[in-house]
Design a protein around this motif. Sequence first.
Motif, PDB file in Angstrom:
ATOM      1  N   GLU A  21     -48.790 -14.125  28.983  1.00 34.75           N
ATOM      2  CA  GLU A  21     -49.771 -14.127  28.085  1.00 34.75           C
ATOM      3  C   GLU A  21     -49.079 -13.430  26.672  1.00 34.75           C
ATOM      4  OE1 GLU A  21     -54.516 -13.326  27.769  1.00 34.75           O
ATOM      5  OE2 GLU A  21     -53.324 -11.480  28.017  1.00 34.75           O
ATOM      6  N   ILE A  22     -49.117 -14.129  25.656  1.00 37.31           N
ATOM      7  CA  ILE A  22     -48.609 -13.424  24.174  1.00 37.31           C
ATOM      8  C   ILE A  22     -50.019 -13.182  23.301  1.00 37.31           C
ATOM      9  CG2 ILE A  22     -47.317 -13.877  22.335  1.00 37.31           C
ATOM     10  CD1 ILE A  22     -45.677 -13.653  24.644  1.00 37.31           C
ATOM     11  N   SER A  23     -49.914 -12.137  22.854  1.00 39.68           N
ATOM     12  CA  SER A  23     -51.120 -11.436  22.003  1.00 39.68           C
ATOM     13  C   SER A  23     -50.540 -10.947  20.981  1.00 39.68           C
ATOM     14  CB  SER A  23     -52.347 -10.664  22.700  1.00 39.68           C
ATOM     15  OG  SER A  23     -51.648  -9.627  23.417  1.00 39.68           O
ATOM     16  N   VAL A  24     -51.216 -10.910  19.626  1.00 36.37           N
ATOM     17  CA  VAL A  24     -50.656 -10.232  18.357  1.00 36.37           C
ATOM     18  C   VAL A  24     -51.671  -9.146  18.197  1.00 36.37           C
ATOM     19  CG1 VAL A  24     -50.096 -10.598  16.130  1.00 36.37           C
ATOM     20  CG2 VAL A  24     -49.309 -12.139  17.966  1.00 36.37           C
ATOM     21  N   VAL A  25     -51.396  -7.954  17.918  1.00 41.25           N
ATOM     22  CA  VAL A  25     -52.112  -6.673  17.256  1.00 41.25           C
ATOM     23  C   VAL A  25     -51.918  -6.659  15.685  1.00 41.25           C
ATOM     24  CG1 VAL A  25     -52.465  -4.191  17.287  1.00 41.25           C
ATOM     25  CG2 VAL A  25     -51.948  -5.637  19.599  1.00 41.25           C
ATOM     26  N   LEU A  26     -52.938  -6.956  15.107  1.00 45.50           N
ATOM     27  CA  LEU A  26     -52.636  -6.719  13.725  1.00 45.50           C
ATOM     28  C   LEU A  26     -53.023  -5.490  13.202  1.00 45.50           C
ATOM     29  CD1 LEU A  26     -55.388  -9.525  12.532  1.00 45.50           C
ATOM     30  CD2 LEU A  26     -52.751  -9.709  12.852  1.00 45.50           C
ATOM     31  N   GLY A  27     -53.588  -4.465  13.926  1.00 42.15           N
ATOM     32  CA  GLY A  27     -53.857  -3.195  13.604  1.00 42.15           C
ATOM     33  C   GLY A  27     -55.045  -2.666  14.336  1.00 42.15           C
ATOM     34  N   ARG A  28     -55.011  -1.423  14.078  1.00 40.48           N
ATOM     35  CA  ARG A  28     -56.176  -0.402  14.897  1.00 40.48           C
ATOM     36  C   ARG A  28     -57.061   0.387  13.999  1.00 40.48           C
ATOM     37  NH1 ARG A  28     -51.225   1.974  18.339  1.00 40.48           N
ATOM     38  NH2 ARG A  28     -50.999   0.140  20.067  1.00 40.48           N
ATOM     39  N   SER A  29     -58.345   0.533  14.617  1.00 40.95           N
ATOM     40  CA  SER A  29     -59.273   1.471  13.887  1.00 40.95           C
ATOM     41  C   SER A  29     -59.879   2.337  14.866  1.00 40.95           C
ATOM     42  CB  SER A  29     -60.254   0.632  13.424  1.00 40.95           C
ATOM     43  OG  SER A  29     -61.319   1.389  12.637  1.00 40.95           O
ATOM     44  N   ASN A  30     -60.348   3.433  14.540  1.00 42.52           N
ATOM     45  CA  ASN A  30     -61.230   4.641  15.337  1.00 42.52           C
ATOM     46  C   ASN A  30     -62.235   4.769  14.473  1.00 42.52           C
ATOM     47  OD1 ASN A  30     -59.370   5.446  17.576  1.00 42.52           O
ATOM     48  ND2 ASN A  30     -58.073   6.390  15.893  1.00 42.52           N
ATOM     49  N   ILE A  31     -63.364   4.223  15.190  1.00 47.61           N
ATOM     50  CA  ILE A  31     -64.687   4.471  14.387  1.00 47.61           C
ATOM     51  C   ILE A  31     -65.684   5.085  15.383  1.00 47.61           C
ATOM     52  CG2 ILE A  31     -64.673   2.543  13.003  1.00 47.61           C
ATOM     53  CD1 ILE A  31     -66.227   0.819  14.601  1.00 47.61           C
ATOM     54  N   ILE A  57     -46.268  -7.853  18.671  1.00 47.85           N
ATOM     55  CA  ILE A  57     -46.231  -8.938  19.605  1.00 47.85           C
ATOM     56  C   ILE A  57     -46.172  -8.350  20.865  1.00 47.85           C
ATOM     57  CG2 ILE A  57     -45.128 -10.785  20.302  1.00 47.85           C
ATOM     58  CD1 ILE A  57     -43.951 -10.930  17.449  1.00 47.85           C
ATOM     59  N   LEU A  58     -47.241  -8.923  21.822  1.00 50.24           N
ATOM     60  CA  LEU A  58     -47.300  -8.155  23.221  1.00 50.24           C
ATOM     61  C   LEU A  58     -47.113  -9.440  24.330  1.00 50.24           C
ATOM     62  CD1 LEU A  58     -50.632  -5.953  22.859  1.00 50.24           C
ATOM     63  CD2 LEU A  58     -48.198  -5.549  22.325  1.00 50.24           C
ATOM     64  N   ALA A  59     -46.419  -8.823  25.293  1.00 52.87           N
ATOM     65  CA  ALA A  59     -46.466 -10.066  26.483  1.00 52.87           C
ATOM     66  C   ALA A  59     -46.976  -9.235  27.660  1.00 52.87           C
ATOM     67  CB  ALA A  59     -45.040 -10.291  26.715  1.00 52.87           C
ATOM     68  N   ASN A  60     -48.188  -9.961  28.130  1.00 49.39           N
ATOM     69  CA  ASN A  60     -48.937  -9.254  29.266  1.00 49.39           C
ATOM     70  C   ASN A  60     -49.246  -7.873  28.865  1.00 49.39           C
ATOM     71  OD1 ASN A  60     -48.793 -11.748  30.676  1.00 49.39           O
ATOM     72  ND2 ASN A  60     -47.112 -11.196  31.999  1.00 49.39           N
ATOM     73  N   ASN A  61     -49.612  -7.668  27.635  1.00 51.32           N
ATOM     74  CA  ASN A  61     -50.270  -6.390  27.174  1.00 51.32           C
ATOM     75  C   ASN A  61     -48.911  -5.353  26.774  1.00 51.32           C
ATOM     76  OD1 ASN A  61     -52.851  -7.158  26.458  1.00 51.32           O
ATOM     77  ND2 ASN A  61     -53.268  -6.848  28.987  1.00 51.32           N
ATOM     78  N   HIS A  62     -47.653  -5.616  26.924  1.00 46.92           N
ATOM     79  CA  HIS A  62     -46.619  -4.829  26.766  1.00 46.92           C
ATOM     80  C   HIS A  62     -46.099  -5.077  25.320  1.00 46.92           C
ATOM     81  CE1 HIS A  62     -47.212  -2.883  30.693  1.00 46.92           C
ATOM     82  NE2 HIS A  62     -47.256  -4.213  31.184  1.00 46.92           N
ATOM     83  N   PRO A  63     -45.766  -4.017  24.585  1.00 46.32           N
ATOM     84  CA  PRO A  63     -45.032  -4.766  23.266  1.00 46.32           C
ATOM     85  C   PRO A  63     -43.679  -4.860  23.395  1.00 46.32           C
ATOM     86  CG  PRO A  63     -45.161  -2.279  23.674  1.00 46.32           C
ATOM     87  CD  PRO A  63     -46.258  -2.684  24.686  1.00 46.32           C
ATOM     88  N   VAL A  64     -43.349  -5.962  23.009  1.00 49.43           N
ATOM     89  CA  VAL A  64     -42.018  -6.630  23.090  1.00 49.43           C
ATOM     90  C   VAL A  64     -41.198  -7.064  21.837  1.00 49.43           C
ATOM     91  CG1 VAL A  64     -42.380  -7.567  25.214  1.00 49.43           C
ATOM     92  CG2 VAL A  64     -42.939  -9.087  23.283  1.00 49.43           C
ATOM     93  N   ALA A  65     -42.122  -7.396  20.805  1.00 45.56           N
ATOM     94  CA  ALA A  65     -41.396  -7.270  19.452  1.00 45.56           C
ATOM     95  C   ALA A  65     -42.438  -7.047  18.205  1.00 45.56           C
ATOM     96  CB  ALA A  65     -41.024  -8.924  19.250  1.00 45.56           C
ATOM     97  N   ARG A  66     -41.886  -7.240  17.175  1.00 46.19           N
ATOM     98  CA  ARG A  66     -42.704  -7.052  15.732  1.00 46.19           C
ATOM     99  C   ARG A  66     -42.322  -8.424  15.325  1.00 46.19           C
ATOM    100  NH1 ARG A  66     -43.906  -1.608  14.257  1.00 46.19           N
ATOM    101  NH2 ARG A  66     -45.303  -2.763  13.152  1.00 46.19           N
ATOM    102  N   GLY A  67     -43.500  -8.619  14.232  1.00 50.33           N
ATOM    103  CA  GLY A  67     -43.447  -9.836  13.634  1.00 50.33           C
ATOM    104  C   GLY A  67     -44.039  -9.654  12.179  1.00 50.33           C
ATOM    105  N   GLU A  68     -44.220 -10.894  11.522  1.00 51.50           N
ATOM    106  CA  GLU A  68     -44.679 -11.035  10.169  1.00 51.50           C
ATOM    107  C   GLU A  68     -45.818 -12.314  10.314  1.00 51.50           C
ATOM    108  OE1 GLU A  68     -41.768 -11.556   7.426  1.00 51.50           O
ATOM    109  OE2 GLU A  68     -41.191  -9.685   7.298  1.00 51.50           O
ATOM    110  N   ILE A  69     -46.872 -12.236   9.726  1.00 55.65           N
ATOM    111  CA  ILE A  69     -47.835 -13.138   9.654  1.00 55.65           C
ATOM    112  C   ILE A  69     -47.346 -14.398   8.847  1.00 55.65           C
ATOM    113  CG2 ILE A  69     -49.980 -13.965   9.206  1.00 55.65           C
ATOM    114  CD1 ILE A  69     -50.976 -10.905   9.968  1.00 55.65           C
TER     115      ILE A  69
END
Length: 94
Positions: A21-31, A57-69
């Motif tokens: 499973e590949i997912s992408v994290v755009l950013g984070r926020s603490n509220i 870029i995460l593979a199975n919730n583990h960071p594997v790479a960085r990327g640009e949109i």
Amino acid sequence: MSLTLPMPKGVSPQVAAVKVEISVVLGRSNIPMQQLLRMGRGAVIPLDVGESDEVWILANNHPVARGEISISEEKIAIIVTGPADVYEFMAGAA
């Protein structure tokens, strides 16, 4: 979306069949929880990144790479720019 590429030489069919499973994290926020509970449709959550910052870029919730949109013809894609630094990813979670 499913993407099938040719199998690299030396990779066994068993390994090639593993789904990741590949997912992408755009950013984070603490509220505060109170603010989260008041959010409804149309609420805006500010992120800790700028427009030109790289995504994770995460593979199975583990960071594997960085990327640009990349946006082209109403399609969104991620261009891999380099490997992920796990320690940098974890520091951002604090």
